[in-house]
Design a protein around this motif. Sequence first.
Motif, PDB file in Angstrom:
ATOM      1  N   MET A   1       0.712  -1.353   0.021  1.00 42.20           N
ATOM      2  CA  MET A   1      -0.096  -0.016   0.082  1.00 42.20           C
ATOM      3  C   MET A   1       0.930   1.236   0.155  1.00 42.20           C
ATOM      4  O   MET A   1       1.882   1.133   0.599  1.00 42.20           O
ATOM      5  CB  MET A   1      -0.886   0.003   1.214  1.00 42.20           C
ATOM      6  N   LYS A   2       0.634   2.244  -0.854  1.00 38.12           N
ATOM      7  CA  LYS A   2       1.193   3.669  -0.887  1.00 38.12           C
ATOM      8  C   LYS A   2       0.859   4.385   0.276  1.00 38.12           C
ATOM      9  O   LYS A   2      -0.417   4.950   0.408  1.00 38.12           O
ATOM     10  CB  LYS A   2       0.801   4.278  -2.155  1.00 38.12           C
ATOM     11  N   ARG A   3       1.743   5.124   1.078  1.00 37.08           N
ATOM     12  CA  ARG A   3       1.428   5.856   1.962  1.00 37.08           C
ATOM     13  C   ARG A   3       1.879   7.374   1.509  1.00 37.08           C
ATOM     14  O   ARG A   3       2.963   7.464   0.922  1.00 37.08           O
ATOM     15  CB  ARG A   3       2.278   5.552   3.215  1.00 37.08           C
ATOM     16  N   SER A   4       1.010   8.187   1.748  1.00 38.14           N
ATOM     17  CA  SER A   4       1.301   9.521   1.509  1.00 38.14           C
ATOM     18  C   SER A   4       0.879  10.495   2.548  1.00 38.14           C
ATOM     19  O   SER A   4      -0.147  10.310   3.082  1.00 38.14           O
ATOM     20  CB  SER A   4       0.855  10.172   0.141  1.00 38.14           C
ATOM     21  N   ILE A   5       1.203  11.712   2.503  1.00 38.99           N
ATOM     22  CA  ILE A   5       1.066  12.705   3.557  1.00 38.99           C
ATOM     23  C   ILE A   5       0.345  14.026   3.053  1.00 38.99           C
ATOM     24  O   ILE A   5       1.031  14.665   2.076  1.00 38.99           O
ATOM     25  CB  ILE A   5       1.931  13.208   4.623  1.00 38.99           C
ATOM     26  N   LEU A   6      -0.887  14.509   3.114  1.00 42.04           N
ATOM     27  CA  LEU A   6      -1.495  15.502   2.708  1.00 42.04           C
ATOM     28  C   LEU A   6      -1.387  16.578   3.854  1.00 42.04           C
ATOM     29  O   LEU A   6      -1.884  16.253   5.021  1.00 42.04           O
ATOM     30  CB  LEU A   6      -2.975  15.390   2.404  1.00 42.04           C
ATOM     31  N   PHE A   7      -0.905  17.814   3.611  1.00 41.04           N
ATOM     32  CA  PHE A   7      -0.691  18.740   4.572  1.00 41.04           C
ATOM     33  C   PHE A   7      -1.098  20.277   4.335  1.00 41.04           C
ATOM     34  O   PHE A   7      -0.967  20.413   3.089  1.00 41.04           O
ATOM     35  CB  PHE A   7       0.624  18.690   5.166  1.00 41.04           C
ATOM     36  N   ASP A   8      -1.250  21.122   5.276  1.00 44.67           N
ATOM     37  CA  ASP A   8      -1.318  22.601   4.950  1.00 44.67           C
ATOM     38  C   ASP A   8      -0.860  23.401   6.292  1.00 44.67           C
ATOM     39  O   ASP A   8      -0.340  22.753   7.433  1.00 44.67           O
ATOM     40  CB  ASP A   8      -2.842  22.733   4.839  1.00 44.67           C
ATOM     41  N   THR A   9      -0.379  24.622   6.036  1.00 42.48           N
ATOM     42  CA  THR A   9       0.176  25.346   6.939  1.00 42.48           C
ATOM     43  C   THR A   9      -0.622  26.584   7.152  1.00 42.48           C
ATOM     44  O   THR A   9      -1.191  27.285   5.829  1.00 42.48           O
ATOM     45  CB  THR A   9       1.734  25.870   6.908  1.00 42.48           C
ATOM     46  N   GLU A  10      -0.837  27.370   8.117  1.00 47.09           N
ATOM     47  CA  GLU A  10      -1.186  28.944   8.101  1.00 47.09           C
ATOM     48  C   GLU A  10       0.147  29.517   8.718  1.00 47.09           C
ATOM     49  O   GLU A  10       0.962  29.151   9.371  1.00 47.09           O
ATOM     50  CB  GLU A  10      -2.435  28.923   9.159  1.00 47.09           C
ATOM     51  N   THR A  11       0.194  30.767   8.299  1.00 45.53           N
ATOM     52  CA  THR A  11       1.249  31.488   8.599  1.00 45.53           C
ATOM     53  C   THR A  11       1.100  33.233   9.110  1.00 45.53           C
ATOM     54  O   THR A  11      -0.121  33.412   9.020  1.00 45.53           O
ATOM     55  CB  THR A  11       2.437  31.783   7.634  1.00 45.53           C
ATOM     56  N   THR A  12       2.063  33.845   9.422  1.00 43.68           N
ATOM     57  CA  THR A  12       1.831  35.170   9.810  1.00 43.68           C
ATOM     58  C   THR A  12       1.852  36.073   8.592  1.00 43.68           C
ATOM     59  O   THR A  12       1.494  37.328   8.727  1.00 43.68           O
ATOM     60  CB  THR A  12       3.006  35.702  10.862  1.00 43.68           C
ATOM     61  N   GLY A  13       1.967  35.541   7.386  1.00 47.27           N
ATOM     62  CA  GLY A  13       2.409  36.440   6.425  1.00 47.27           C
ATOM     63  C   GLY A  13       2.766  35.362   4.998  1.00 47.27           C
ATOM     64  O   GLY A  13       2.639  34.342   4.797  1.00 47.27           O
ATOM     65  N   LEU A  14       3.370  36.160   4.052  1.00 45.75           N
ATOM     66  CA  LEU A  14       3.551  35.427   2.878  1.00 45.75           C
ATOM     67  C   LEU A  14       5.132  35.122   2.483  1.00 45.75           C
ATOM     68  O   LEU A  14       5.238  34.507   1.288  1.00 45.75           O
ATOM     69  CB  LEU A  14       2.998  36.311   1.654  1.00 45.75           C
ATOM     70  N   ILE A  23       2.157  29.347  11.834  1.00 44.58           N
ATOM     71  CA  ILE A  23       1.532  29.247  13.235  1.00 44.58           C
ATOM     72  C   ILE A  23       0.500  28.150  13.298  1.00 44.58           C
ATOM     73  O   ILE A  23       0.125  27.877  14.429  1.00 44.58           O
ATOM     74  CB  ILE A  23       0.718  30.680  13.140  1.00 44.58           C
ATOM     75  N   GLU A  24       0.447  27.353  12.129  1.00 41.85           N
ATOM     76  CA  GLU A  24      -0.573  26.159  12.375  1.00 41.85           C
ATOM     77  C   GLU A  24       0.170  25.153  11.432  1.00 41.85           C
ATOM     78  O   GLU A  24       0.415  25.588  10.314  1.00 41.85           O
ATOM     79  CB  GLU A  24      -1.956  26.387  12.064  1.00 41.85           C
ATOM     80  N   ILE A  25       0.175  23.602  11.866  1.00 45.94           N
ATOM     81  CA  ILE A  25       0.414  22.647  10.767  1.00 45.94           C
ATOM     82  C   ILE A  25      -0.588  21.640  11.051  1.00 45.94           C
ATOM     83  O   ILE A  25      -0.929  21.400  11.975  1.00 45.94           O
ATOM     84  CB  ILE A  25       1.690  22.105  11.228  1.00 45.94           C
ATOM     85  N   PRO A  46       4.438  31.757  17.120  1.00 48.96           N
ATOM     86  CA  PRO A  46       5.414  32.255  15.978  1.00 48.96           C
ATOM     87  C   PRO A  46       6.447  33.209  16.649  1.00 48.96           C
ATOM     88  O   PRO A  46       7.466  33.605  15.712  1.00 48.96           O
ATOM     89  CB  PRO A  46       4.619  33.176  15.062  1.00 48.96           C
ATOM     90  N   GLU A  47       6.353  33.508  17.931  1.00 46.42           N
ATOM     91  CA  GLU A  47       7.389  34.204  18.501  1.00 46.42           C
ATOM     92  C   GLU A  47       7.449  35.583  17.930  1.00 46.42           C
ATOM     93  O   GLU A  47       8.635  36.314  17.982  1.00 46.42           O
ATOM     94  CB  GLU A  47       8.837  33.671  18.660  1.00 46.42           C
ATOM     95  N   ARG A  48       6.428  36.263  17.497  1.00 47.55           N
ATOM     96  CA  ARG A  48       6.313  37.881  16.890  1.00 47.55           C
ATOM     97  C   ARG A  48       4.714  38.039  16.754  1.00 47.55           C
ATOM     98  O   ARG A  48       3.926  37.194  16.977  1.00 47.55           O
ATOM     99  CB  ARG A  48       7.046  37.495  15.373  1.00 47.55           C
ATOM    100  N   ASP A  49       4.478  39.289  16.279  1.00 43.98           N
ATOM    101  CA  ASP A  49       3.173  39.555  16.203  1.00 43.98           C
ATOM    102  C   ASP A  49       2.557  38.848  14.892  1.00 43.98           C
ATOM    103  O   ASP A  49       3.385  38.272  14.023  1.00 43.98           O
ATOM    104  CB  ASP A  49       3.141  41.108  15.721  1.00 43.98           C
ATOM    105  N   VAL A  50       1.181  38.938  14.894  1.00 45.54           N
ATOM    106  CA  VAL A  50       0.334  38.197  13.713  1.00 45.54           C
ATOM    107  C   VAL A  50      -0.408  39.629  13.176  1.00 45.54           C
ATOM    108  O   VAL A  50      -1.301  40.198  13.639  1.00 45.54           O
ATOM    109  CB  VAL A  50      -0.682  37.473  14.431  1.00 45.54           C
ATOM    110  N   PRO A  51      -0.003  40.034  12.141  1.00 45.57           N
ATOM    111  CA  PRO A  51      -0.712  41.185  11.436  1.00 45.57           C
ATOM    112  C   PRO A  51      -2.018  40.932  11.268  1.00 45.57           C
ATOM    113  O   PRO A  51      -2.642  39.789  10.983  1.00 45.57           O
ATOM    114  CB  PRO A  51       0.142  41.481  10.092  1.00 45.57           C
ATOM    115  N   THR A  61      -5.293  35.331  16.220  1.00 46.72           N
ATOM    116  CA  THR A  61      -4.278  36.663  16.846  1.00 46.72           C
ATOM    117  C   THR A  61      -3.365  36.030  17.572  1.00 46.72           C
ATOM    118  O   THR A  61      -2.930  35.056  17.938  1.00 46.72           O
ATOM    119  CB  THR A  61      -5.448  37.107  17.591  1.00 46.72           C
ATOM    120  N   ARG A  62      -2.336  37.079  17.871  1.00 40.76           N
ATOM    121  CA  ARG A  62      -1.261  36.851  18.894  1.00 40.76           C
ATOM    122  C   ARG A  62      -1.586  36.203  19.896  1.00 40.76           C
ATOM    123  O   ARG A  62      -1.106  35.030  20.561  1.00 40.76           O
ATOM    124  CB  ARG A  62      -0.300  38.187  18.941  1.00 40.76           C
ATOM    125  N   GLU A  63      -2.627  36.751  20.844  1.00 35.38           N
ATOM    126  CA  GLU A  63      -2.962  36.189  22.055  1.00 35.38           C
ATOM    127  C   GLU A  63      -3.500  34.773  21.840  1.00 35.38           C
ATOM    128  O   GLU A  63      -3.062  33.859  22.820  1.00 35.38           O
ATOM    129  CB  GLU A  63      -4.241  36.979  22.379  1.00 35.38           C
TER     130      GLU A  63
END
Length: 226
Positions: A1-14, A23-25, A46-51, A61-63
């Motif tokens: 059987m073939k295993r693969s991983i589908l994933f996404d991230t969220e970030t503070t910017g581009l 900020i999220e995986i 993220p150890e920084r602000d979130v715009p 949010t940062r909070e």
Amino acid sequence: MKRSILFDTETTGLDPASGDRVIEIAALELVDDLPTGNHYHTLVDPERDVPAEATRVHGFTREDLHGQPKFAEVAQGFLDFVQGDPLIAHNARFDFGFLNAELAACGLPPLESSRMVDTLEIAKKRFPGLPNSLDALCRRFEIDLSARTTHNALLDCKLLAEVYVELMGGRQRGLGLMHQSGGRGGVATYVRDPNRSPRRMAPPSAEEDAAHAAFVGTLKEPIWLR
């Protein structure tokens, strides 16, 4: 059987080069292109602000992220989950770029580009000239978008898993996916859902109508205009 991983991230910017951070995986395990139910998910400080403009996209949010683990604390857990398997994402270069920047900051090796499977590129080849965002593909494949009020990595993974099945050839309408046993060797099989009624085709958006008209305009004697 073939295993693969589908994933996404969220970030503070581009752009990770300008200091933007993950900020999220979220990641889902697929076996033979079907979800097994096994997944990985974490928020990251993220150890920084979130715009504010980023918050409008994903809702965090940062909070919200205060007190969450830092990337260095979750990196190995993510790598252990994905192992050496193919990595599927929508606009995968964006997610690879951010994760590799974070891994480099931790002194860890990057994700190899040879593992990258980009569903955006697959969709562009299958539907040239049409919108191929995750939202557009969900509408095209009649996938319920009602819960997607912001870009949430785990929800986006679940939606993309349905889109990916369709991009890989689809499955019979009227059949539901049921996971029968867990773990990497879990067996996924189809069972008929007696309560599922056929869904009506979702109407195209104005953007899709315009893209279709532009595409038809490039054809010689298109049947749509007869």
